[in-house]
Design an enzyme around this catalytic site. Structure first.
Site, PDB file in Angstrom:
ATOM      1  N   ASN A   1       0.884  -1.169   0.000  1.00  0.00           N
ATOM      2  CA  ASN A   1       0.000   0.000   0.000  1.00  0.00           C
ATOM      3  C   ASN A   1       0.915   1.210   0.000  1.00  0.00           C
ATOM      4  O   ASN A   1       1.506   1.549   1.015  1.00  0.00           O
ATOM      5  CB  ASN A   1      -0.889  -0.048   1.262  1.00  0.00           C
ATOM      6  CG  ASN A   1      -1.690   1.222   1.442  1.00  0.00           C
ATOM      7  OD1 ASN A   1      -1.798   2.039   0.527  1.00  0.00           O
ATOM      8  ND2 ASN A   1      -2.270   1.394   2.629  1.00  0.00           N
TER       9      ASN A   1
ATOM     10  N   LYS B   1       0.252   4.272  -0.296  1.00  0.00           N
ATOM     11  CA  LYS B   1      -0.338   5.466   0.318  1.00  0.00           C
ATOM     12  C   LYS B   1      -0.049   6.690  -0.580  1.00  0.00           C
ATOM     13  O   LYS B   1       0.016   6.530  -1.797  1.00  0.00           O
ATOM     14  CB  LYS B   1       0.175   5.655   1.748  1.00  0.00           C
ATOM     15  CG  LYS B   1      -0.048   4.389   2.588  1.00  0.00           C
ATOM     16  CD  LYS B   1       0.092   4.604   4.059  1.00  0.00           C
ATOM     17  CE  LYS B   1      -0.181   3.298   4.790  1.00  0.00           C
ATOM     18  NZ  LYS B   1      -0.065   3.399   6.224  1.00  0.00           N
TER      19      LYS B   1
ATOM     20  N   HIS C   1      -9.500   1.458   4.696  1.00  0.00           N
ATOM     21  CA  HIS C   1      -8.247   1.679   5.422  1.00  0.00           C
ATOM     22  C   HIS C   1      -8.490   2.661   6.565  1.00  0.00           C
ATOM     23  O   HIS C   1      -9.260   3.610   6.417  1.00  0.00           O
ATOM     24  CB  HIS C   1      -7.172   2.212   4.465  1.00  0.00           C
ATOM     25  CG  HIS C   1      -5.809   2.157   5.082  1.00  0.00           C
ATOM     26  ND1 HIS C   1      -5.371   3.096   5.968  1.00  0.00           N
ATOM     27  CD2 HIS C   1      -4.817   1.238   4.976  1.00  0.00           C
ATOM     28  CE1 HIS C   1      -4.149   2.763   6.385  1.00  0.00           C
ATOM     29  NE2 HIS C   1      -3.796   1.636   5.790  1.00  0.00           N
TER      30      HIS C   1
ATOM     31  N   GLU D   1      -6.865   5.035   7.687  1.00  0.00           N
ATOM     32  CA  GLU D   1      -6.601   6.455   7.403  1.00  0.00           C
ATOM     33  C   GLU D   1      -7.787   7.087   6.675  1.00  0.00           C
ATOM     34  O   GLU D   1      -8.125   8.247   6.899  1.00  0.00           O
ATOM     35  CB  GLU D   1      -5.307   6.579   6.570  1.00  0.00           C
ATOM     36  CG  GLU D   1      -4.075   6.311   7.441  1.00  0.00           C
ATOM     37  CD  GLU D   1      -2.909   5.674   6.702  1.00  0.00           C
ATOM     38  OE1 GLU D   1      -2.865   5.723   5.459  1.00  0.00           O
ATOM     39  OE2 GLU D   1      -2.035   5.098   7.386  1.00  0.00           O
TER      40      GLU D   1
ATOM     41  N   GLU E   1      -5.687  -4.631  10.464  1.00  0.00           N
ATOM     42  CA  GLU E   1      -4.628  -3.668  10.732  1.00  0.00           C
ATOM     43  C   GLU E   1      -4.941  -2.930  12.021  1.00  0.00           C
ATOM     44  O   GLU E   1      -5.740  -1.981  12.017  1.00  0.00           O
ATOM     45  CB  GLU E   1      -4.542  -2.658   9.579  1.00  0.00           C
ATOM     46  CG  GLU E   1      -4.263  -3.286   8.239  1.00  0.00           C
ATOM     47  CD  GLU E   1      -3.646  -2.305   7.259  1.00  0.00           C
ATOM     48  OE1 GLU E   1      -2.589  -2.608   6.712  1.00  0.00           O
ATOM     49  OE2 GLU E   1      -4.219  -1.211   7.068  1.00  0.00           O
TER      50      GLU E   1
ATOM     51  N   GLY F   1       2.353   2.236  10.761  1.00  0.00           N
ATOM     52  CA  GLY F   1       3.360   3.278  10.596  1.00  0.00           C
ATOM     53  C   GLY F   1       4.021   3.683  11.897  1.00  0.00           C
ATOM     54  O   GLY F   1       4.693   4.706  11.964  1.00  0.00           O
TER      55      GLY F   1
ATOM     56  N   SER G   1       3.197  -2.094  10.471  1.00  0.00           N
ATOM     57  CA  SER G   1       4.626  -2.240  10.764  1.00  0.00           C
ATOM     58  C   SER G   1       5.159  -3.646  10.487  1.00  0.00           C
ATOM     59  O   SER G   1       6.001  -4.161  11.215  1.00  0.00           O
ATOM     60  CB  SER G   1       4.921  -1.832  12.215  1.00  0.00           C
ATOM     61  OG  SER G   1       4.565  -0.481  12.402  1.00  0.00           O
TER      62      SER G   1
HETATM   63  P1  PGA Z   1       2.638   0.199   7.692  1.00  0.00           P
HETATM   64  O1  PGA Z   1       1.179   0.454   7.067  1.00  0.00           O
HETATM   65  O2  PGA Z   1       3.118  -1.110   7.153  1.00  0.00           O
HETATM   66  O3  PGA Z   1       3.438   1.375   7.227  1.00  0.00           O
HETATM   67  O4  PGA Z   1       2.454   0.164   9.172  1.00  0.00           O
HETATM   68  C1  PGA Z   1       0.300  -0.581   6.807  1.00  0.00           C
HETATM   69  C2  PGA Z   1      -0.968  -0.031   6.176  1.00  0.00           C
HETATM   70  O5  PGA Z   1      -1.395   1.065   6.562  1.00  0.00           O
HETATM   71  O6  PGA Z   1      -1.544  -0.655   5.304  1.00  0.00           O
END
Ligand code: PGA
Length: 633
Positions: free
Chosen positions: A390, A392, A477, A479, A549, A555, A595
């Protein structure tokens, strides 16, 4: 308001509503004839009264009882929440309208909401219903915030058991007498005390107005109740409908006991029917008249039999269950005396109702754990393994194309052991599609619009995504949920449109830190699944990949431990099994995201219910991403 706050409000609303509905349904089942009489009073207002024990009234009583009780039960256990809360709202609106009319027009003296168990004035009933409108409206607007206490597959058992229990209780009570006496005429009560000592504890309004009148109009209740010894009273609320199958026994009792007093009591307004009863049954005992409600309350049977001793009620029988006479000689009436077993019966009934229901609710939770290994042991190898990137909002077009090209080269040389997908910003899709080998790398978008097409400036539809050559789309997601206000409803639209355009959906779910700290993660994740995916068909659902997640791990460098991930993945799989069946659950790919790095991927992917990862930061470098993909090797 926070989700937690909403959920608490919903629980309170459900408790208020369900306790009222369960109580109301249960007391009607305890005294169904009493309810028929109350319903009939409404009909009488319109001049269409039926016999109290007519089949129509019996069926209406049973239907009303079942409706109230089932709604109460479903709200309490969180069964079919959308449907139950809508019907409850409709029911409360309808009863409020009815009670408003009762309040204004005063067609009956007692509305009958809670049978004889709790008598409210019309004003109190109206106020109660208006208050109940608030929790019912809240629940109808937020049905999915109500927790579900049992999996879908066993919900029918709870409803069927409760319905059988109630129908059995109603049928038994119609045939015999109420197991729990709720009128004032309970065994052990003294009519004499009520009449002559109105200040006494035993004085109840109904009994204090007790009258017995001779055909000549002479009031006889005082002399009858003051007479010591035994007195039989045959209650005849409705001579036309009275079952005369028991007349031999009644006549025998009267003949065998010439020394004790024995009277029939017929409703004052039907006095002239006394002669019909004598004709029909050959009754030789005197027939007095009394007040109709009093007669119906004395024994819930037509005819019924009551035995008094020194003015105190010592036994009651339905015409279906009269006392037996000895083969020879005169019965000893002391042996006919009964005890009031209302409390013991109530406790037994509640145990018979609640214990099996509790078992139905709890068993799936107890047996849940052993289910999970079955699911995973058999099918981990069958499910599709995926590592999805992803990106982003990272990389301009050139950088993105370069990364995709590099990844394509690396994976073409060293073929992956799992499905690989990269999800990129919209503007990259068409160009990336040109540089990747779709047999090795799938392509997906990170979002799509919740509308099919039209004047939605800045939006990109599912159809447009598909037209770039992409086959996947990430939806839900955290976010997008947090920063762009994407609700369960919006996501449901997006999922539907994506599936309609033949995109595979990578649907993200997960709790925030406070929710995990409050131990609410399972509930949150289940609500997210239910809110957006549970109206899909099993076929549609087979095109959904889930990504768990935990928001606190995205992140942040803070990965969920492999055990935490496995625990949640197993729960998600069980939730899917409850809704779509074990096979669908076995086949659902559930990714872990948050992560995830080359250093921890192997441990995470080794867990039986973890089928790969959704990778953010580590998908922006070909080497890191490849490292995670290699965890499957
Ligand atoms: P990350 O994000 O691996 O940077 O923690 C995962 C995601 O948001 O899909």
């Amino acid at each position: 308001m926070s989700k937690r706050g909403q959920s608490i409000l919903s629980i309170v609303a459900a408790i208020v509503l369900s306790s009222t509905l369960l109580f109301s349904g249960f007391v009607k089942a305890l005294d169904p004839l009493g309810m028929c009489i109350k319903l009939n009073a409404y009909l009488a207002y319109f001049g269409i009264a039926l016999p109290d024990s007519s089949l129509w009234l019996q069926l209406s009583t049973a239907a009303l009882t079942l409706l109230e009780f089932t709604l109460g039960l479903n709200l309490l256990l969180g069964i079919r929440r959308r449907l139950s809360t809508m019907i409850t709202l409709g029911f409360i609106v309808a009863t409020t309208t009815l009670t408003l009319w009762t309040y204004i027009a005063n067609p009956v003296t007692d509305c009958g909401c809670f049978g004889e168990a709790l008598k409210l004035t019309h004003g109190q009933t109206l106020a109660k219903n208006i208050i109940l409108l608030i929790p019912s409206a809240w629940l109808a607007c937020h049905p999915l915030t109500l927790p579900r206490l049992m999996p879908e597959r066993s919900q029918w058992m709870a409803n069927i058991y409760a319905a059988l229990f109630l129908v059995g209780l109603i049928a038994y009570t119609f045939h015999r007498l109420p197991l729990v006496e709720m009128t004032d005429y309970r065994i052990g009560s003294s009519l004499r005390e009520a009449l002559f000592n109105p200040q006494s504890e035993e004085s109840h309004t109904d009994m204090a107005n007790f009258i017995l009148c001779s055909p000549e109009g002479e009031m006889l209740q005082d002399s009858i109740l003051m007479a010591d010894g035994y007195t039989f009273l045959v209650t005849l609320p409705d001579e036309d409908e009275a079952d005369d199958g028991c007349n031999d026994l009644l006549n025998d009792l009267y003949d065998l006991h010439p020394a004790i007093s024995f009277y029939g009591i017929i409703a004052e307004e039907n006095k002239e029917q006394a002669a019909d009863w004598v004709d029909r049954t050959g009754a030789a005992y005197p027939i007095l008249s009394g007040e109709s409600t009093q007669i119906k309350a004395m024994v819930r049977s037509n005819p019924g039999l009551m035995l008094l001793h020194d003015g105190r009620i010592v036994a009651k029988w339905s015409h279906n269950n009269l006392p037996t006479l000895p083969e020879e000689g005169i019965p000893n009436l002391a042996e006919y005396e009964q005890r009031d077993t209302s409390l013991a019966s109530l406790i037994k009934l509640l145990l018979w109702l609640c214990l099996p229901l509790a078992a139905i609710v709890l068993l799936p939770h107890i047996s849940r754990k052993p289910n999970i290994p079955n699911l995973k042991n058999n099918n981990k190898t069958m499910r599709k393994k995926i590592v999805a990137g992803n990106w982003k909002m990272n990389k301009n077009l050139q950088e993105g194309v370069a990364l995709a090209t590099e990844l394509n080269e690396v994976l073409s040389t060293d073929k992956p052991n799992c499905g690989v997908v990269i999800c990129t910003p919209f503007i990259h899709l068409a160009s990336v599609a040109d540089v990747i080998n779709k047999d090795i790398i799938g392509l997906g978008a990170e979002n799509c619009a919740d509308k099919a097409s039209g004047a939605y400036t800045g939006e990109v539809s599912a159809e447009m995504v598909k037209s770039t050559g992409a086959d996947y789309v990430i939806l839900g997601h955290s976010e997008r949920r947090a920063y762009y206000g994407e609700t369960a409803e919006i996501l449901k639209e997006k999922v539907n449109l994506a599936l309609a355009n033949n995109l595979e959906v990578i649907f993200c779910i997960g709790e925030v830190l406070e929710e995990r700290e409050a131990g609410k993660q399972n509930e949150v994740v289940r609500t997210q699944l239910e809110g957006s995916l549970f109206e899909l068909t099993a076929e549609q659902f087979s095109h959904v990949v889930l990504a768990y997640e935990p928001v606190w791990a995205i992140g942040t460098g803070k990965t969920a431990t492999a055990e935490q991930a496995e625990e949640m993945h197993a729960f998600i799989r069980q939730t899917i099994a409850d809704k779509f069946g074990a096979e669908a659950a076995d086949n659902t790919t559930i990714l872990y995201g948050g992560s995830c790095k080359p250093s921890n991927a192997k441990e995470l992917f080794a867990k039986p219910d973890v089928d790969g990862g959704l990778i953010g930061g580590a998908s922006l470098k070909a080497a890191d991403f490849k490292g995670i993909i290699d965890a499957w090797k």
